[in-house]
Design a protein around this motif. Structure first.
Motif, PDB file in Angstrom:
ATOM      1  N   ASN A 122       0.949  -1.154   0.118  1.00 25.19           N
ATOM      2  CA  ASN A 122      -0.090   0.152   0.021  1.00 25.19           C
ATOM      3  C   ASN A 122       0.959   1.227  -0.087  1.00 25.19           C
ATOM      4  OD1 ASN A 122       0.710   0.152   2.633  1.00 25.19           O
ATOM      5  ND2 ASN A 122      -0.916  -1.086   3.277  1.00 25.19           N
ATOM      6  N   VAL A 123       2.246   1.197   0.146  1.00 23.03           N
ATOM      7  CA  VAL A 123       2.960   2.254   0.348  1.00 23.03           C
ATOM      8  C   VAL A 123       4.424   1.892  -0.447  1.00 23.03           C
ATOM      9  CG1 VAL A 123       4.583   3.583   1.953  1.00 23.03           C
ATOM     10  CG2 VAL A 123       2.028   2.837   2.591  1.00 23.03           C
TER      11      VAL A 123
ATOM     12  N   ASP B 109      -3.791   3.370  -8.151  1.00 18.94           N
ATOM     13  CA  ASP B 109      -3.944   4.670  -7.386  1.00 18.94           C
ATOM     14  C   ASP B 109      -4.035   4.357  -5.682  1.00 18.94           C
ATOM     15  OD1 ASP B 109      -4.153   5.688  -9.808  1.00 18.94           O
ATOM     16  OD2 ASP B 109      -6.302   5.632 -10.042  1.00 18.94           O
ATOM     17  N   HIS B 110      -4.266   2.846  -5.427  1.00 20.75           N
ATOM     18  CA  HIS B 110      -4.220   2.637  -4.030  1.00 20.75           C
ATOM     19  C   HIS B 110      -2.819   2.883  -3.548  1.00 20.75           C
ATOM     20  CE1 HIS B 110      -2.700  -0.929  -5.666  1.00 20.75           C
ATOM     21  NE2 HIS B 110      -2.422  -1.238  -4.294  1.00 20.75           N
ATOM     22  N   LEU B 111      -2.011   3.111  -4.125  1.00 22.96           N
ATOM     23  CA  LEU B 111      -0.416   3.102  -3.737  1.00 22.96           C
ATOM     24  C   LEU B 111      -0.257   4.441  -3.281  1.00 22.96           C
ATOM     25  CD1 LEU B 111       1.302   0.639  -6.136  1.00 22.96           C
ATOM     26  CD2 LEU B 111       0.776   0.268  -3.770  1.00 22.96           C
ATOM     27  N   ARG B 112       0.473   4.610  -2.228  1.00 20.08           N
ATOM     28  CA  ARG B 112       0.815   6.140  -1.744  1.00 20.08           C
ATOM     29  C   ARG B 112       2.211   5.925  -1.742  1.00 20.08           C
ATOM     30  NH1 ARG B 112       1.691   8.125   4.008  1.00 20.08           N
ATOM     31  NH2 ARG B 112       1.527   5.964   4.439  1.00 20.08           N
ATOM     32  N   PHE B 113       2.771   7.048  -2.438  1.00 20.64           N
ATOM     33  CA  PHE B 113       4.185   7.400  -2.607  1.00 20.64           C
ATOM     34  C   PHE B 113       4.783   7.903  -1.485  1.00 20.64           C
ATOM     35  CE2 PHE B 113       7.562  10.520  -4.367  1.00 20.64           C
ATOM     36  CZ  PHE B 113       8.569   9.553  -4.373  1.00 20.64           C
ATOM     37  N   ILE B 114       5.832   7.616  -0.604  1.00 23.28           N
ATOM     38  CA  ILE B 114       6.699   8.308   0.249  1.00 23.28           C
ATOM     39  C   ILE B 114       8.037   8.465  -0.333  1.00 23.28           C
ATOM     40  CG2 ILE B 114       7.491   8.287   2.442  1.00 23.28           C
ATOM     41  CD1 ILE B 114       5.052   6.481   3.064  1.00 23.28           C
TER      42      ILE B 114
END
Length: 180
Positions: free
Chosen positions: A102-103, A122-127
């Motif tokens: 998810n990240v 789109d469910h993936l969050r970029f850090i």
């Protein structure tokens, strides 16, 4: 010419890999956690050389480095360039499959090189991370996290996917600088 050379670290970064391609002899490699720290160390005389990633064939200039070099253009000279092929992969310490992610942690430029791969996810969050090594270290502490890095530097992480840039050739140009 032998020199103490600064690079973006910690060990395990693309910059460290590029150091090995230099013709100029690196007597000691010194890693820094930011490009600003590398530039400061060079100006202050802590190191004799500084290796910076300048641009990638897919994502263009490394904007942060470009801004630093513009402010120091009267003080630095480019003494060598090397070209490093980049093979980005997606790795995780906690997830066994892409569905569990998810990240994603990565340098912004590397994320940009792989943007086609992440379209529709789109469910993936970029850090953002300062380096691939930092992304890997942070991913160890986050359940469901993955990081983008080179296959050579995945350590014990599980390979989730290779060639995130769609098998398109990706090359990063690095420059070795010293004080005028």
């Amino acid at each position: 010419m032998a020199m103490r050379t600064g690079y973006l670290g910690p060990p395990g970064t693309f910059s460290e890999k590029a150091l090995k391609l230099l013709k100029n002899k690196v007597t000691q490699k010194v890693w820094y956690s930011s490009f600003k720290d590398i530039a400061r160390a060079l100006i202050d005389g802590e190191i004799e050389g500084a290796l910076f990633p300048l641009e990638n064939s897919l994502s263009g200039k490394v904007l942060e480095v470009d801004a630093i070099l513009k402010t120091l253009k009267e003080k630095l000279i480019l003494i060598e360039e090397v070209f490093l092929p980049i093979t980005p992969g997606l790795f995780s310490y906690s997830a066994q499959s892409l569905e569990e992610i998810n990240v994603v942690l990565s340098r912004p430029e590397l994320w940009q090189q792989c943007r086609e791969y992440f379209k529709g996810r789109d469910h993936l969050r970029f850090i953002p991370a300062l380096s691939s090594s930092q992304a890997a270290e942070k991913a160890k502490k986050i359940k469901g996290a993955a990081f983008i890095a080179d296959l050579d530097y995945r350590n014990e992480a599980k390979v989730l996917e290779l060639f995130l840039n769609g098998n398109r050739p990706s090359v990063t140009r690095f420059g070795l600088f010293k004080i005028l």
